[in-house]
Design a protein around this motif. Structure first.
Motif, mmCIF file in Angstrom:
data_model
loop_
_atom_site.group_PDB
_atom_site.id
_atom_site.type_symbol
_atom_site.label_atom_id
_atom_site.label_comp_id
_atom_site.label_asym_id
_atom_site.label_seq_id
_atom_site.Cartn_x
_atom_site.Cartn_y
_atom_site.Cartn_z
ATOM 1 N N ALA A 64 9.716 -65.260 37.646
ATOM 2 C CA ALA A 64 8.421 -65.934 37.790
ATOM 3 C C ALA A 64 8.554 -67.195 38.644
ATOM 4 C CB ALA A 64 7.866 -66.278 36.404
ATOM 5 N N ALA A 65 9.643 -67.957 38.423
ATOM 6 C CA ALA A 65 9.862 -69.181 39.199
ATOM 7 C C ALA A 65 10.034 -68.857 40.684
ATOM 8 C CB ALA A 65 11.088 -69.920 38.671
ATOM 9 N N CYS A 66 10.770 -67.775 40.982
ATOM 10 C CA CYS A 66 10.992 -67.371 42.377
ATOM 11 C C CYS A 66 9.683 -66.913 43.016
ATOM 12 C CB CYS A 66 12.026 -66.246 42.457
ATOM 13 S SG CYS A 66 13.653 -66.783 41.982
ATOM 14 N N GLU A 67 8.902 -66.143 42.247
ATOM 15 C CA GLU A 67 7.622 -65.658 42.782
ATOM 16 C C GLU A 67 6.718 -66.833 43.130
ATOM 17 O OE1 GLU A 67 6.330 -62.993 39.745
ATOM 18 O OE2 GLU A 67 7.208 -61.231 40.734
ATOM 19 N N LYS A 68 6.739 -67.824 42.261
ATOM 20 C CA LYS A 68 5.858 -68.986 42.451
ATOM 21 C C LYS A 68 6.261 -69.790 43.697
ATOM 22 C CE LYS A 68 4.298 -73.132 40.056
ATOM 23 N NZ LYS A 68 4.679 -74.067 39.010
ATOM 24 N N VAL A 69 7.565 -70.038 43.858
ATOM 25 C CA VAL A 69 8.023 -70.930 44.931
ATOM 26 C C VAL A 69 8.300 -70.191 46.234
ATOM 27 C CG1 VAL A 69 9.810 -72.597 45.588
ATOM 28 C CG2 VAL A 69 8.990 -72.513 43.230
ATOM 29 N N LEU A 70 8.921 -69.009 46.130
ATOM 30 C CA LEU A 70 9.339 -68.302 47.351
ATOM 31 C C LEU A 70 8.291 -67.307 47.853
ATOM 32 C CD1 LEU A 70 13.029 -67.529 46.307
ATOM 33 C CD2 LEU A 70 12.175 -69.501 47.574
ATOM 34 N N ALA A 109 9.682 -62.087 44.347
ATOM 35 C CA ALA A 109 10.909 -62.084 43.545
ATOM 36 C C ALA A 109 12.081 -61.584 44.376
ATOM 37 C CB ALA A 109 10.729 -61.192 42.328
ATOM 38 N N PRO A 110 13.302 -62.125 44.163
ATOM 39 C CA PRO A 110 14.476 -61.595 44.855
ATOM 40 C C PRO A 110 14.714 -60.144 44.451
ATOM 41 C CG PRO A 110 15.005 -63.613 43.669
ATOM 42 C CD PRO A 110 13.664 -63.180 43.204
ATOM 43 N N TRP A 146 21.622 -65.194 45.750
ATOM 44 C CA TRP A 146 20.905 -65.031 47.020
ATOM 45 C C TRP A 146 21.033 -66.309 47.835
ATOM 46 C CZ3 TRP A 146 19.421 -63.214 42.346
ATOM 47 C CH2 TRP A 146 19.138 -61.846 42.256
ATOM 48 N N LEU A 147 20.713 -66.197 49.134
ATOM 49 C CA LEU A 147 20.705 -67.368 50.004
ATOM 50 C C LEU A 147 19.431 -67.339 50.838
ATOM 51 C CD1 LEU A 147 22.554 -69.779 51.053
ATOM 52 C CD2 LEU A 147 23.000 -68.298 52.994
ATOM 53 N N LEU A 148 18.701 -68.438 50.789
ATOM 54 C CA LEU A 148 17.442 -68.529 51.541
ATOM 55 C C LEU A 148 17.671 -69.311 52.830
ATOM 56 C CD1 LEU A 148 14.243 -68.195 51.439
ATOM 57 C CD2 LEU A 148 14.251 -70.553 50.615
#
Lengths: 190, 95
Positions: A47-53, A56-57, A80-82
């Motif tokens: 959920a945190a990844c969906e919100k910020v990135l 989802a990874p 992962w690496l962004l």
């Protein structure tokens, strides 16, 4: 006053002349890099990844994801690496940490850990094969794929943008060594 | 040249990996009662077989994760690869 980080940053390759010809070697403009660790089974992490990135990874091996925040590379299980804009890296880390309230998530701004080299040209695959044990033939290393592997004596993240354009992400302190290795391997084609 | 199958990344060249010796050596639980001989055997002594050997490896230049492999030390043939925490597979003459 805001000073753009990219405008003042110098890298270990800043003093080198780009190489042009059948095989071209250059340094990509310094981009932001954010390491991200967490478990996909953890719904709070997702959920945190969906919100910020923006998404989802995925556990998809070798296939970088194009997200709203940038390009997300699979590094290992739960890692992962962004790659993003240099000016948004610190902000992304902060947002992830805030969004991760209660989630088991680790994120670090690693923008200055790595340098990205770009290798282009019709003989780019031949030059790659000089340094890596990976099969870089188009039948096995295809356009759009990214693989962590060895190149000469360095660990690199190798990304095939298309048939004749590759990015090599390497540790900051290994960058000049890798540059000189590739420059020498490329010299026979130029 | 050896070719290994990383349980996460797939088939890669040996030069991306590092071997870390024998696998499945459990740390003793009653360490306060152990004498020097028992400690010495736990820390230094290994089976060193000719044949089937269970080993720990890391994929240093790839995903950087640990995994286990079963290798025949006489022929350098790899018989199995499995993730940490998984049960060691019975292979070859080990069955």
């Amino acid at each position: 006053m805001t000073i753009s980080t990219a405008a003042v940053a110098t890298t270990p390759l800043s003093h080198l002349q780009r190489i042009a010809g059948n095989v071209a070697l250059s340094e990509r403009e310094l981009c932001g890099k954010v390491s991200l660790r967490g478990e996909l089974e953890d719904s709070a992490f997702v959920a945190a990844c969906e919100k910020v990135l923006g998404s989802a990874p995925q556990p998809t091996l070798n296939k970088p994801q194009q997200l709203a925040a940038g390009t997300l590379y699979w590094i290992g299980p739960s890692e992962w690496l962004l790659h993003c804009d240099i000016d948004t890296a610190a902000e992304t880390v902060l947002s992830l940490q805030q969004a991760a309230e209660g989630a088991h998530l680790s994120t670090v701004d690693v923008s200055d850990y790595y340098v990205v080299l770009r290798l282009e040209g019709v003989y780019a695959r031949e030059v790659l094969s000089r340094g890596t044990p990976l099969d870089v033939h188009p039948r096995s290393f295809q356009q759009g794929e990214a693989v962590s592997t060895r190149f000469a004596k360095c660990s690199v993240l190798l990304h095939a943008h298309d048939d004749s354009c590759f990015d090599l992400q390497v540790r900051w302190s290994h960058a000049e060594y890798l540059w000189q290795f590739i420059a020498q391997a490329a010299s026979q084609y130029n | 040249m050896l070719i290994l199958d990383c349980p996460w990344c797939g088939t890669r060249d040996q030069s991306e990996f590092h071997c870390h010796g024998e696998a499945h050596i459990a740390r003793p639980t009653d360490t306060e009662k152990m004498d020097d001989k028992a400690w010495g055997e736990y820390v230094f002594f290994r089976t060193n077989p000719k044949g089937i050997h269970y080993e720990r490896w890391t994929h240093d230049h790839g995903c950087k994760r640990w995994f286990n492999a079963v290798r025949n030390t006489a022929t350098d043939e790899f018989l199995a690869f499995y993730k940490p925490g998984e049960k060691a597979p019975a292979v070859g003459s080990d069955q």
